[in-house]
Design an enzyme around this catalytic site. Structure first.
Site, PDB file in Angstrom:
ATOM      1  N   THR A   1      47.175  -6.924  58.636  1.00 46.40           N
ATOM      2  CA  THR A   1      46.269  -7.715  57.808  1.00 46.40           C
ATOM      3  C   THR A   1      46.011  -6.963  56.514  1.00 46.40           C
ATOM      4  O   THR A   1      46.306  -5.768  56.386  1.00 46.40           O
ATOM      5  CB  THR A   1      44.922  -7.964  58.504  1.00 46.40           C
ATOM      6  OG1 THR A   1      44.207  -6.719  58.609  1.00 46.40           O
ATOM      7  CG2 THR A   1      45.114  -8.551  59.891  1.00 46.40           C
TER       8      THR A   1
ATOM      9  N   VAL B   1      44.019   1.646  61.820  1.00 45.12           N
ATOM     10  CA  VAL B   1      43.196   1.554  60.616  1.00 45.12           C
ATOM     11  C   VAL B   1      44.085   1.821  59.405  1.00 45.12           C
ATOM     12  O   VAL B   1      44.763   2.846  59.334  1.00 45.12           O
ATOM     13  CB  VAL B   1      42.027   2.550  60.660  1.00 45.12           C
ATOM     14  CG1 VAL B   1      41.236   2.491  59.353  1.00 45.12           C
ATOM     15  CG2 VAL B   1      41.121   2.256  61.842  1.00 45.12           C
ATOM     16  N   LYS B   2      44.086   0.883  58.464  1.00 41.37           N
ATOM     17  CA  LYS B   2      44.940   1.013  57.283  1.00 41.37           C
ATOM     18  C   LYS B   2      44.242   1.855  56.218  1.00 41.37           C
ATOM     19  O   LYS B   2      43.134   1.552  55.790  1.00 41.37           O
ATOM     20  CB  LYS B   2      45.289  -0.364  56.720  1.00 41.37           C
ATOM     21  CG  LYS B   2      46.162  -1.194  57.637  1.00 41.37           C
ATOM     22  CD  LYS B   2      46.495  -2.555  57.052  1.00 41.37           C
ATOM     23  CE  LYS B   2      47.593  -2.467  56.031  1.00 41.37           C
ATOM     24  NZ  LYS B   2      48.057  -3.821  55.608  1.00 41.37           N
ATOM     25  N   VAL B   3      44.940   2.907  55.791  1.00 39.67           N
ATOM     26  CA  VAL B   3      44.444   3.805  54.750  1.00 39.67           C
ATOM     27  C   VAL B   3      45.474   3.827  53.627  1.00 39.67           C
ATOM     28  O   VAL B   3      46.656   4.083  53.881  1.00 39.67           O
ATOM     29  CB  VAL B   3      44.234   5.233  55.299  1.00 39.67           C
ATOM     30  CG1 VAL B   3      43.762   6.173  54.191  1.00 39.67           C
ATOM     31  CG2 VAL B   3      43.242   5.219  56.454  1.00 39.67           C
TER      32      VAL B   3
END
Length: 552
Positions: free
Chosen positions: A49, A144-146
């Site tokens: 997402t 978790v997108k970083v």
């Protein structure tokens, strides 16, 4: 790795060792059972997402309406409402994919959720937000997108060290990708030192594809020669193949071998932005050209459907000859005048800016849904009902748009300076300006002012248009460029300082604003102004005195 049965192009792709992920998520997909069907019938084993996807999802049907109106009635802030709806959707997506996660030993069955884009240049805040997302979703198959900004590298290491599985996003350059690999390994080493079980930590690195061709092709068209145009449409795949080579090289190092012995999981390359932007190219090319075992390909729904319908490929792990051909292509781009390092720098900045704009659009949509027909009235309790919040929103968005254009100006000027000391000083100022823009975004969030997507876009475009100055050089730099840009940067920082001063005055009566933080921002703006005044003096002397007519 696939857990589905059946046949067809997607089954063949999965059997070739490519994990098929969907670059989309919405409450419609979840509640209507479509995601389950894609897992069952289309070999989908993961979901990604981003803010743009969530902003689009909010416009689909009315499945968010009841939750958002309830949050509005409860007095929730826009920021809290965005957090609630995104984490709820991702948690539900994780539950749908949990059987895949369990069957594959955690290899697949993953759902990714991004930290707030405005924090991209603040590693401490990014890590804190990642920690908050990890706790709120509370599912083992979350990623978790970083973002892979320079500052994001520190956040990647810190999050992994805490046992948080991450999807490193917005990777464009090979240099930055190698830094991402290093940041992940450093995080694993720190996790081991803290006694964590590293086998429980997973990661992918999202290497963006189609956007590379879009930017490179634009520059090749601008060059206009037949030699340049012959190079179109191949930079993205070449860049991705060289990234896979860097990945393979990392796996055979003694450092990685030690981590493997301790049970660490590889950080798989993930091909992102695989929807074709140029309609003249095959609509499945960024899938067909990157069939590499052990990688992930996340596709928007249209690309997934296209590949299921008519996708084809030759199963071919890149060889040394392929890597040499890819490197030769990038060398050919340089030979015709395409600065590929500048391409990837531009794409990273634009990627962060686009996600920030989508995040702002999402906030605006959420706010309207929480307070249908009376969004302004819903905020009156905080400003006494006299409209000050609306004016503050306009004021802060104007400054944020200016900061967007200003950040571009600082970066461009730093790259153009021929004096090494000046270039270094401006590069440091450019970094500070990015941090200040992130600070302003956080302040806007604190006072419930959503970022206006249109204003951000106008700020960015205004800076681009500002390059076409009537200085006698439309497309190239003139002798006055350094001086004019320095003066423009000085005016911009003085305007920023005025904004901090205005907010500092409001902070005495608004507990949402931190006086200590604003004092620090004011102090830094003062140092920036002093540095730019010194640079202006030096630049004026070099530019004007060297060209003054000789005295008789």
């Amino acid at each position: 790795m696939s857990v589905s049965a059946g046949s067809g192009p997607l089954a063949e792709l999965s059997a070739a060792g490519v994990s098929v992920w969907l670059d989309d998520l919405s409450r419609e997909l979840l509640a209507g059972g479509e995601l389950q069907r894609l897992v069952r019938d289309r070999h989908v084993v993961g979901v990604t997402t981003n803010p743009t996807i969530f902003a689009s999802a909010l416009s689909e049907g009315d499945r968010y309406t009841e939750q958002l109106r309830r949050l509005g009635e409860e007095g929730s802030s826009t920021e809290d409402a965005v957090f609630a709806l995104t984490t709820d959707d991702v948690r539900d997506g994780c539950d749908v994919l949990l059987p895949v996660h369990e069957r594959t030993g955690g290899f697949d069955g993953r759902v990714s959720l991004e930290v707030a884009p405005a924090l991209a240049h603040d590693p401490e805040a990014t890590c804190a937000f990642a920690r908050k997302l990890w706790a709120a979703v509370d599912r083992p198959n979350l990623l978790v997108k970083v973002p892979a900004t320079r500052e994001g590298l520190t956040a990647i290491t810190a999050a992994v060290a805490e046992g948080i599985s991450v999807n490193v996003t917005l990777v464009f350059s090979l240099e930055r990708y190698r830094a991402v690999l290093d940041a992940y390994q450093t995080g694993l080493e720190q996790a081991m030192a803290a006694g964590r079980e590293v086998a429980d930590i997973h990661s992918v690195a999202s290497f963006f594809v189609s956007r590379v061709d879009t930017e490179v092709d634009r520059r090749l068209d601008a060059i206009g020669t037949s030699e340049a145009r012959a190079l179109k449409g191949r930079a993205a795949v070449a860049n991705a193949r060289l990234a896979f080579q860097a990945y393979e090289q990392a796996l055979v190092t003694p450092r990685w071998q030690l981590l493997t012995a301790a049970g660490a999981r590889v950080q798989r390359p993930l091909w992102a932005s695989t929807g074709v932007k140029d309609p003249s190219y095959p609509d499945t090319m960024y899938v067909s050209e990157l069939v590499i075992p052990g990688t992930v390909n996340t596709m928007p729904g249209t690309t997934l459907a296209a590949f299921a319908d008519h996708g084809s490929f030759t199963d071919h792990t890149p060889t040394g000859q392929d890597f040499r051909a890819a490197a030769d292509h990038l060398a050919a781009l340089a030979a015709v005048g395409v600065d590929f390092a500048d391409v990837t720098d531009v794409l990273e900045r634009e990627g962060v800016a686009k996600f920030e704009a989508s995040w702002g659009e999402l906030g605006e949509s959420v706010d309207r849904a929480m307070h249908p027909g009376s969004a302004a009235a819903a905020r009156r309790p905080r400003d006494g009902g006299d409209g000050r919040t609306g004016l503050l929103g306009l004021y802060l968005n104007d400054h944020y748009a200016a900061a967007t254009g200003g950040a571009e100006l600082f970066r461009r000027s730093a790259q153009a300076r021929s004096e090494p000391v000046e270039a270094k000083g401006l590069a440091d100022l450019a970094r500070q300006v990015d941090e200040d823009r992130a600070a302003l975004a956080q302040i806007m969030s604190d006072v419930d002012v959503p970022i206006s997507r249109s204003k951000v876009a106008m700020g960015w475009l205004a800076e681009k248009a500002g390059r076409l100055k009537p200085n006698g050089h439309v497309l190239s730099r003139s002798p006055l460029s350094d001086l004019l840009e320095t003066e423009a940067m000085l005016l911009g920082v003085e305007g920023k300082a005025a904004c901090w001063q205005t907010l500092r005055g409001l902070a005495d009566h608004d507990e949402r604003l931190s006086t200590a933080h604003l004092d620090a921002l004011l102090e830094r703006a003062g140092r920036q102004i002093a540095d730019l005044k010194t640079l202006r003096t030096t630049t004026a002397a070099r530019t004007l005195r060297s060209r003054a007519p000789a005295q008789r």
